[in-house]
Design an enzyme around this catalytic site. Sequence first.
Site, PDB file in Angstrom:
ATOM      1  N   GLY A 185      52.769  65.801 -24.857  1.00  0.00           N
ATOM      2  CA  GLY A 185      51.146  65.746 -25.459  1.00  0.00           C
ATOM      3  C   GLY A 185      50.836  64.394 -24.774  1.00  0.00           C
ATOM      4  O   GLY A 185      51.837  63.562 -24.114  1.00  0.00           O
ATOM      5  N   CYS A 186      49.417  63.949 -24.883  1.00  0.00           N
ATOM      6  CA  CYS A 186      48.747  62.545 -24.578  1.00  0.00           C
ATOM      7  C   CYS A 186      49.615  61.577 -25.214  1.00  0.00           C
ATOM      8  O   CYS A 186      49.786  60.439 -24.642  1.00  0.00           O
ATOM      9  CB  CYS A 186      47.487  62.517 -24.840  1.00  0.00           C
ATOM     10  SG  CYS A 186      46.437  63.572 -23.842  1.00  0.00           S
TER      11      CYS A 186
END
Length: 381
Positions: A355-356
Amino acid sequence: MEQVKKLIAEVLNEAAEVIATGRALKNIRVGITLLGSEHGVLEVLKGAEMAAQNLPGVEVVVIGPEDAETNLTKVVVSEEKESHKVMEKMLDAGELTAAVTMHYNFPIGTSTVGLVVTPARGRKMFIATTTGTSSPDRVEGMVKNALYGIAAAKAYGIKNPTVGILNVDGARQVERILKELQNRGYSIAFSESKRVDGGVVMRGNDLLAGTPDVMVCDSLTGNLLIKIFSAYTTGGSYEALGYGYGPGIGEGFNKIINIISRASGAPVIAGAIEYAAAMAQGRLVEVAQAEIAAAKKAGLLDLVKPVEKNEAVEEVKMPPKKPVAKEIAGIDVLELENVQKLLWQHGIYAETGMGCTGPIVLVAPDDLSQALKVLKENKVL
Protein backbone atom coordinates in the site's frame (compact mmCIF):
# COMPACT_ATOMS: atom_id res chain seq x y z
CA MET A 1 19.58 -7.89 -27.76
CA GLU A 2 19.52 -5.98 -31.06
CA GLN A 3 15.70 -6.00 -31.03
CA VAL A 4 15.73 -4.55 -27.51
CA LYS A 5 18.11 -1.77 -28.57
CA LYS A 6 16.02 -1.03 -31.67
CA LEU A 7 12.79 -0.77 -29.64
CA ILE A 8 14.36 1.53 -27.05
CA ALA A 9 15.88 3.76 -29.77
CA GLU A 10 12.54 4.02 -31.61
CA VAL A 11 10.59 4.92 -28.47
CA LEU A 12 13.20 7.39 -27.27
CA ASN A 13 13.29 9.25 -30.56
CA GLU A 14 9.51 9.70 -30.48
CA ALA A 15 9.41 10.69 -26.80
CA ALA A 16 12.33 13.10 -27.19
CA GLU A 17 10.56 14.81 -30.09
CA VAL A 18 7.47 15.36 -27.94
CA ILE A 19 9.53 16.90 -25.12
CA ALA A 20 11.83 18.97 -27.35
CA THR A 21 9.29 20.33 -29.80
CA GLY A 22 6.22 20.56 -27.61
CA ARG A 23 4.31 18.46 -30.12
CA ALA A 24 0.92 17.68 -28.62
CA LEU A 25 0.34 14.26 -27.14
CA LYS A 26 -2.13 12.39 -29.33
CA ASN A 27 -4.75 9.71 -28.82
CA ILE A 28 -4.09 9.52 -25.08
CA ARG A 29 -6.96 8.88 -22.68
CA VAL A 30 -6.08 9.22 -18.98
CA GLY A 31 -8.48 8.22 -16.22
CA ILE A 32 -8.45 9.81 -12.77
CA THR A 33 -10.31 8.41 -9.74
CA LEU A 34 -11.99 11.10 -7.64
CA LEU A 35 -12.72 9.34 -4.36
CA GLY A 36 -10.36 9.11 -1.36
CA SER A 37 -8.71 12.53 -1.24
CA GLU A 38 -8.29 14.29 2.11
CA HIS A 39 -9.20 17.51 0.26
CA GLY A 40 -12.41 16.16 -1.23
CA VAL A 41 -13.75 15.30 -4.67
CA LEU A 42 -13.81 18.92 -5.86
CA GLU A 43 -10.04 19.29 -5.37
CA VAL A 44 -9.32 16.20 -7.47
CA LEU A 45 -11.81 17.37 -10.08
CA LYS A 46 -10.07 20.75 -10.20
CA GLY A 47 -6.76 19.03 -10.92
CA ALA A 48 -8.37 16.92 -13.65
CA GLU A 49 -9.85 20.00 -15.32
CA MET A 50 -6.52 21.86 -15.09
CA ALA A 51 -4.82 18.94 -16.85
CA ALA A 52 -7.48 18.76 -19.55
CA GLN A 53 -7.02 22.46 -20.26
CA ASN A 54 -3.22 22.21 -20.35
CA LEU A 55 -2.95 19.03 -22.45
CA PRO A 56 -4.46 19.42 -25.93
CA GLY A 57 -4.89 16.03 -27.54
CA VAL A 58 -5.28 14.24 -24.19
CA GLU A 59 -8.76 13.24 -23.02
CA VAL A 60 -9.15 13.18 -19.25
CA VAL A 61 -11.81 10.79 -17.94
CA VAL A 62 -13.01 11.10 -14.34
CA ILE A 63 -14.17 8.07 -12.37
CA GLY A 64 -16.28 9.20 -9.46
CA PRO A 65 -19.66 9.92 -7.87
CA GLU A 66 -22.70 10.96 -9.84
CA ASP A 67 -22.96 14.37 -8.17
CA ALA A 68 -19.46 15.44 -9.33
CA GLU A 69 -20.35 18.15 -11.85
CA THR A 70 -17.94 18.46 -14.78
CA ASN A 71 -17.80 18.78 -18.54
CA LEU A 72 -15.20 16.01 -18.67
CA THR A 73 -16.20 12.48 -19.62
CA LYS A 74 -17.39 10.80 -16.42
CA VAL A 75 -17.78 7.18 -15.35
CA VAL A 76 -20.01 6.90 -12.27
CA VAL A 77 -18.95 4.88 -9.22
CA SER A 78 -20.05 5.17 -5.60
CA GLU A 79 -17.08 3.71 -3.67
CA GLU A 80 -13.28 4.02 -3.80
CA LYS A 81 -12.64 0.27 -4.21
CA GLU A 82 -15.20 0.16 -7.01
CA SER A 83 -13.33 2.96 -8.77
CA HIS A 84 -10.14 0.85 -8.81
CA LYS A 85 -12.02 -2.11 -10.32
CA VAL A 86 -13.57 0.10 -13.00
CA MET A 87 -10.21 1.75 -13.70
CA GLU A 88 -8.47 -1.62 -14.13
CA LYS A 89 -11.26 -2.93 -16.36
CA MET A 90 -11.03 0.16 -18.60
CA LEU A 91 -7.25 -0.15 -18.83
CA ASP A 92 -7.49 -3.84 -19.73
CA ALA A 93 -10.11 -3.08 -22.39
CA GLY A 94 -8.04 -0.28 -23.92
CA GLU A 95 -10.65 2.32 -22.97
CA LEU A 96 -7.92 4.14 -21.01
CA THR A 97 -4.28 4.51 -22.04
CA ALA A 98 -3.17 5.37 -18.51
CA ALA A 99 -4.69 6.19 -15.15
CA VAL A 100 -4.03 8.21 -12.00
CA THR A 101 -5.29 7.09 -8.61
CA MET A 102 -4.53 7.03 -4.89
CA HIS A 103 -4.11 4.29 -2.27
CA TYR A 104 -3.55 1.58 -4.90
CA ASN A 105 -1.90 -1.73 -3.95
CA PHE A 106 0.75 -2.91 -6.41
CA PRO A 107 1.98 -6.52 -6.41
CA ILE A 108 5.39 -7.24 -4.88
CA GLY A 109 8.00 -6.60 -7.56
CA THR A 110 6.32 -3.42 -8.80
CA SER A 111 7.11 0.06 -7.48
CA THR A 112 6.55 3.65 -8.56
CA VAL A 113 9.01 6.20 -9.96
CA GLY A 114 8.24 9.75 -8.82
CA LEU A 115 9.04 12.97 -10.63
CA VAL A 116 9.90 16.20 -8.78
CA VAL A 117 11.25 19.66 -9.49
CA THR A 118 14.26 20.25 -7.25
CA PRO A 119 14.41 23.60 -5.39
CA ALA A 120 18.08 24.53 -5.85
CA ARG A 121 18.18 24.41 -9.67
CA GLY A 122 14.58 23.93 -10.75
CA ARG A 123 15.60 20.63 -12.40
CA LYS A 124 13.30 17.71 -12.93
CA MET A 125 14.53 14.56 -11.18
CA PHE A 126 13.10 11.05 -11.07
CA ILE A 127 13.03 9.39 -7.66
CA ALA A 128 13.25 5.60 -7.93
CA THR A 129 11.19 4.53 -6.14
CA THR A 130 8.41 6.07 -4.03
CA THR A 131 5.69 3.47 -3.27
CA GLY A 132 5.48 -0.30 -3.62
CA THR A 133 8.49 -2.60 -3.35
CA SER A 134 10.66 -4.05 -6.09
CA SER A 135 11.95 -6.90 -3.90
CA PRO A 136 11.81 -8.00 -0.25
CA ASP A 137 15.62 -7.84 -0.31
CA ARG A 138 16.78 -4.24 0.15
CA VAL A 139 19.79 -4.32 -2.19
CA GLU A 140 18.05 -6.27 -4.92
CA GLY A 141 15.14 -3.87 -4.64
CA MET A 142 17.32 -0.80 -5.07
CA VAL A 143 19.08 -2.35 -8.08
CA LYS A 144 15.70 -2.94 -9.70
CA ASN A 145 14.66 0.58 -8.70
CA ALA A 146 17.55 1.88 -10.78
CA LEU A 147 16.26 -0.04 -13.82
CA TYR A 148 12.73 1.26 -13.25
CA GLY A 149 14.00 4.83 -12.89
CA ILE A 150 15.98 4.55 -16.11
CA ALA A 151 12.89 3.20 -17.90
CA ALA A 152 10.69 6.07 -16.69
CA ALA A 153 13.29 8.67 -17.68
CA LYS A 154 13.71 7.14 -21.15
CA ALA A 155 9.94 6.97 -21.70
CA TYR A 156 9.86 10.65 -20.72
CA GLY A 157 12.29 11.44 -23.55
CA ILE A 158 15.72 11.43 -21.86
CA LYS A 159 17.85 9.27 -24.15
CA ASN A 160 20.72 8.58 -21.76
CA PRO A 161 19.58 9.39 -18.21
CA THR A 162 22.25 9.76 -15.54
CA VAL A 163 21.90 7.68 -12.38
CA GLY A 164 22.88 8.50 -8.81
CA ILE A 165 22.45 6.36 -5.70
CA LEU A 166 21.28 8.08 -2.54
CA ASN A 167 23.59 7.58 0.44
CA VAL A 168 21.36 5.16 2.38
CA ASP A 169 21.94 1.63 3.71
CA GLY A 170 22.96 -0.67 0.87
CA ALA A 171 24.12 2.11 -1.49
CA ARG A 172 27.65 0.74 -1.91
CA GLN A 173 26.40 -2.77 -2.64
CA VAL A 174 23.99 -1.35 -5.20
CA GLU A 175 26.83 0.64 -6.77
CA ARG A 176 28.98 -2.49 -7.14
CA ILE A 177 26.16 -4.47 -8.75
CA LEU A 178 25.19 -1.70 -11.19
CA LYS A 179 28.81 -1.16 -12.21
CA GLU A 180 29.25 -4.89 -12.77
CA LEU A 181 26.10 -4.87 -14.91
CA GLN A 182 27.70 -2.04 -16.89
CA ASN A 183 30.90 -4.08 -17.29
CA ARG A 184 28.82 -6.97 -18.61
CA GLY A 185 27.19 -4.86 -21.30
CA TYR A 186 24.17 -3.17 -19.72
CA SER A 187 24.13 0.49 -20.79
CA ILE A 188 24.01 2.85 -17.80
CA ALA A 189 25.33 6.40 -17.33
CA PHE A 190 26.45 7.25 -13.80
CA SER A 191 26.21 10.74 -12.37
CA GLU A 192 28.87 12.43 -10.22
CA SER A 193 28.05 14.01 -6.89
CA LYS A 194 28.40 17.78 -6.65
CA ARG A 195 30.41 17.26 -3.47
CA VAL A 196 34.20 17.60 -3.70
CA ASP A 197 34.73 13.85 -3.28
CA GLY A 198 32.41 13.12 -6.23
CA GLY A 199 31.29 9.57 -6.91
CA VAL A 200 27.98 8.01 -7.82
CA VAL A 201 26.73 7.97 -4.21
CA MET A 202 24.65 11.11 -3.76
CA ARG A 203 24.40 13.43 -0.73
CA GLY A 204 21.71 15.83 0.46
CA ASN A 205 23.16 18.62 -1.71
CA ASP A 206 22.57 16.45 -4.77
CA LEU A 207 18.94 15.95 -3.80
CA LEU A 208 18.32 19.68 -3.65
CA ALA A 209 20.24 20.40 -6.84
CA GLY A 210 18.87 17.46 -8.83
CA THR A 211 22.36 16.26 -9.74
CA PRO A 212 21.29 13.01 -11.46
CA ASP A 213 18.33 12.48 -13.75
CA VAL A 214 17.44 9.41 -11.66
CA MET A 215 17.98 9.25 -7.89
CA VAL A 216 17.94 5.65 -6.65
CA CYS A 217 16.80 4.82 -3.11
CA ASP A 218 14.52 2.42 -1.26
CA SER A 219 10.78 3.02 -1.57
CA LEU A 220 10.19 4.17 2.00
CA THR A 221 12.93 6.82 1.72
CA GLY A 222 11.60 7.80 -1.70
CA ASN A 223 8.12 8.18 -0.25
CA LEU A 224 9.44 10.62 2.36
CA LEU A 225 11.35 12.56 -0.29
CA ILE A 226 8.30 12.94 -2.53
CA LYS A 227 6.31 14.26 0.41
CA ILE A 228 9.03 16.81 1.26
CA PHE A 229 9.53 17.98 -2.32
CA SER A 230 5.76 18.23 -2.86
CA ALA A 231 4.75 19.96 0.36
CA TYR A 232 7.74 21.78 1.86
CA THR A 233 6.05 25.14 1.16
CA THR A 234 2.73 24.18 2.77
CA GLY A 235 3.62 22.46 6.03
CA GLY A 236 2.88 18.99 4.69
CA SER A 237 -0.90 18.79 4.66
CA TYR A 238 -1.25 19.92 1.04
CA GLU A 239 1.01 18.70 -1.77
CA ALA A 240 1.37 21.69 -4.07
CA LEU A 241 4.41 20.94 -6.26
CA GLY A 242 5.52 18.27 -8.71
CA TYR A 243 4.11 15.32 -10.57
CA GLY A 244 3.17 12.82 -7.88
CA TYR A 245 4.51 9.43 -6.89
CA GLY A 246 4.65 8.16 -10.46
CA PRO A 247 3.81 5.03 -12.47
CA GLY A 248 4.11 1.49 -11.14
CA ILE A 249 6.88 -0.39 -12.95
CA GLY A 250 7.83 -4.05 -12.63
CA GLU A 251 8.56 -7.18 -14.60
CA GLY A 252 5.35 -8.26 -16.32
CA PHE A 253 3.33 -5.28 -15.05
CA ASN A 254 1.43 -4.15 -18.15
CA LYS A 255 -0.52 -1.06 -17.10
CA ILE A 256 0.34 2.61 -16.63
CA ILE A 257 -1.07 3.54 -13.23
CA ASN A 258 0.33 6.70 -11.67
CA ILE A 259 -0.06 7.35 -7.96
CA ILE A 260 -1.01 10.48 -6.08
CA SER A 261 -1.57 10.65 -2.32
CA ARG A 262 -4.59 11.63 -0.31
CA ALA A 263 -2.79 14.91 0.46
CA SER A 264 -2.13 15.77 -3.22
CA GLY A 265 -3.60 19.11 -4.27
CA ALA A 266 -4.93 20.13 -7.67
CA PRO A 267 -1.54 21.26 -9.09
CA VAL A 268 0.07 17.90 -8.27
CA ILE A 269 -2.96 16.01 -9.60
CA ALA A 270 -2.71 17.93 -12.88
CA GLY A 271 1.03 17.17 -12.96
CA ALA A 272 0.38 13.48 -12.33
CA ILE A 273 -2.04 13.32 -15.25
CA GLU A 274 0.55 15.03 -17.46
CA TYR A 275 3.20 12.55 -16.27
CA ALA A 276 0.89 9.57 -16.96
CA ALA A 277 0.12 10.89 -20.45
CA ALA A 278 3.84 11.28 -21.17
CA MET A 279 4.45 7.69 -20.02
CA ALA A 280 1.73 6.47 -22.37
CA GLN A 281 3.17 8.46 -25.27
CA GLY A 282 6.65 7.14 -24.46
CA ARG A 283 5.40 3.53 -24.31
CA LEU A 284 6.62 2.99 -20.76
CA VAL A 285 5.51 -0.64 -20.49
CA GLU A 286 7.55 -1.66 -23.53
CA VAL A 287 10.56 0.40 -22.51
CA ALA A 288 10.53 -1.01 -18.96
CA GLN A 289 10.32 -4.63 -20.11
CA ALA A 290 13.15 -3.99 -22.58
CA GLU A 291 15.34 -2.49 -19.81
CA ILE A 292 14.66 -5.43 -17.51
CA ALA A 293 15.42 -7.89 -20.32
CA ALA A 294 18.70 -6.10 -21.12
CA ALA A 295 19.77 -6.18 -17.46
CA LYS A 296 18.91 -9.88 -17.15
CA LYS A 297 20.92 -10.59 -20.28
CA ALA A 298 23.87 -8.86 -18.60
CA GLY A 299 23.56 -11.18 -15.58
CA LEU A 300 21.20 -9.35 -13.23
CA LEU A 301 19.89 -12.55 -11.62
CA ASP A 302 23.42 -13.77 -10.89
CA LEU A 303 24.44 -10.50 -9.26
CA VAL A 304 21.54 -9.81 -6.91
CA LYS A 305 21.50 -11.72 -3.67
CA PRO A 306 18.58 -14.17 -3.45
CA VAL A 307 16.18 -13.67 -0.57
CA GLU A 308 16.65 -16.17 2.24
CA LYS A 309 13.44 -18.03 2.91
CA ASN A 310 12.16 -19.95 5.91
CA GLU A 311 12.04 -23.47 4.51
CA ALA A 312 9.71 -24.74 7.24
CA VAL A 313 7.14 -22.10 6.39
CA GLU A 314 7.78 -22.41 2.66
CA GLU A 315 6.35 -25.97 2.59
CA VAL A 316 2.88 -24.90 3.78
CA LYS A 317 0.09 -25.49 1.26
CA MET A 318 -2.12 -22.62 0.16
CA PRO A 319 -5.73 -22.78 1.47
CA PRO A 320 -8.63 -22.40 -0.98
CA LYS A 321 -8.72 -18.92 -2.48
CA LYS A 322 -11.19 -16.31 -1.21
CA PRO A 323 -11.95 -12.72 -2.24
CA VAL A 324 -9.68 -10.59 -0.03
CA ALA A 325 -10.87 -7.12 0.95
CA LYS A 326 -9.41 -6.46 4.40
CA GLU A 327 -5.88 -5.07 4.82
CA ILE A 328 -3.50 -5.77 7.70
CA ALA A 329 -0.65 -3.27 7.89
CA GLY A 330 2.35 -2.87 10.21
CA ILE A 331 4.37 -5.82 8.85
CA ASP A 332 8.05 -5.55 7.94
CA VAL A 333 8.64 -6.10 4.23
CA LEU A 334 11.36 -8.67 4.98
CA GLU A 335 8.79 -10.79 6.83
CA LEU A 336 5.91 -10.32 4.41
CA GLU A 337 6.15 -13.65 2.60
CA ASN A 338 6.68 -15.59 5.85
CA VAL A 339 3.63 -13.90 7.38
CA GLN A 340 1.53 -14.96 4.41
CA LYS A 341 2.66 -18.57 4.82
CA LEU A 342 2.06 -18.40 8.59
CA LEU A 343 -1.58 -17.52 7.95
CA TRP A 344 -1.82 -20.28 5.36
CA GLN A 345 -0.48 -22.66 8.00
CA HIS A 346 -3.50 -21.78 10.13
CA GLY A 347 -5.93 -22.31 7.26
CA ILE A 348 -6.37 -18.59 6.48
CA TYR A 349 -6.06 -17.60 2.82
CA ALA A 350 -3.95 -14.43 2.51
CA GLU A 351 -2.34 -12.38 -0.24
CA THR A 352 0.49 -9.84 -0.02
CA GLY A 353 0.69 -6.36 -1.45
CA MET A 354 2.16 -2.93 -1.00
CA GLY A 355 0.00 0.00 0.00
CA CYS A 356 0.95 3.66 0.00
CA THR A 357 2.16 3.41 3.61
CA GLY A 358 4.01 0.10 3.37
CA PRO A 359 3.57 -3.69 3.16
CA ILE A 360 0.14 -5.22 3.71
CA VAL A 361 -1.45 -8.64 4.00
CA LEU A 362 -4.95 -9.00 2.59
CA VAL A 363 -7.51 -11.46 3.98
CA ALA A 364 -11.22 -12.13 3.60
CA PRO A 365 -13.47 -10.05 5.89
CA ASP A 366 -14.66 -13.15 7.78
CA ASP A 367 -11.01 -14.18 8.45
CA LEU A 368 -9.80 -10.81 9.72
CA SER A 369 -10.38 -11.44 13.42
CA GLN A 370 -8.68 -14.85 13.40
CA ALA A 371 -5.80 -13.55 11.26
CA LEU A 372 -5.11 -10.71 13.72
CA LYS A 373 -5.18 -13.20 16.58
CA VAL A 374 -2.65 -15.48 14.87
CA LEU A 375 -0.30 -12.60 14.04
CA LYS A 376 -0.45 -11.21 17.59
CA GLU A 377 0.15 -14.64 19.13
CA ASN A 378 3.23 -15.03 16.91
CA LYS A 379 4.46 -11.53 17.80
CA VAL A 380 4.18 -10.30 14.20
CA LEU A 381 1.97 -7.41 15.30
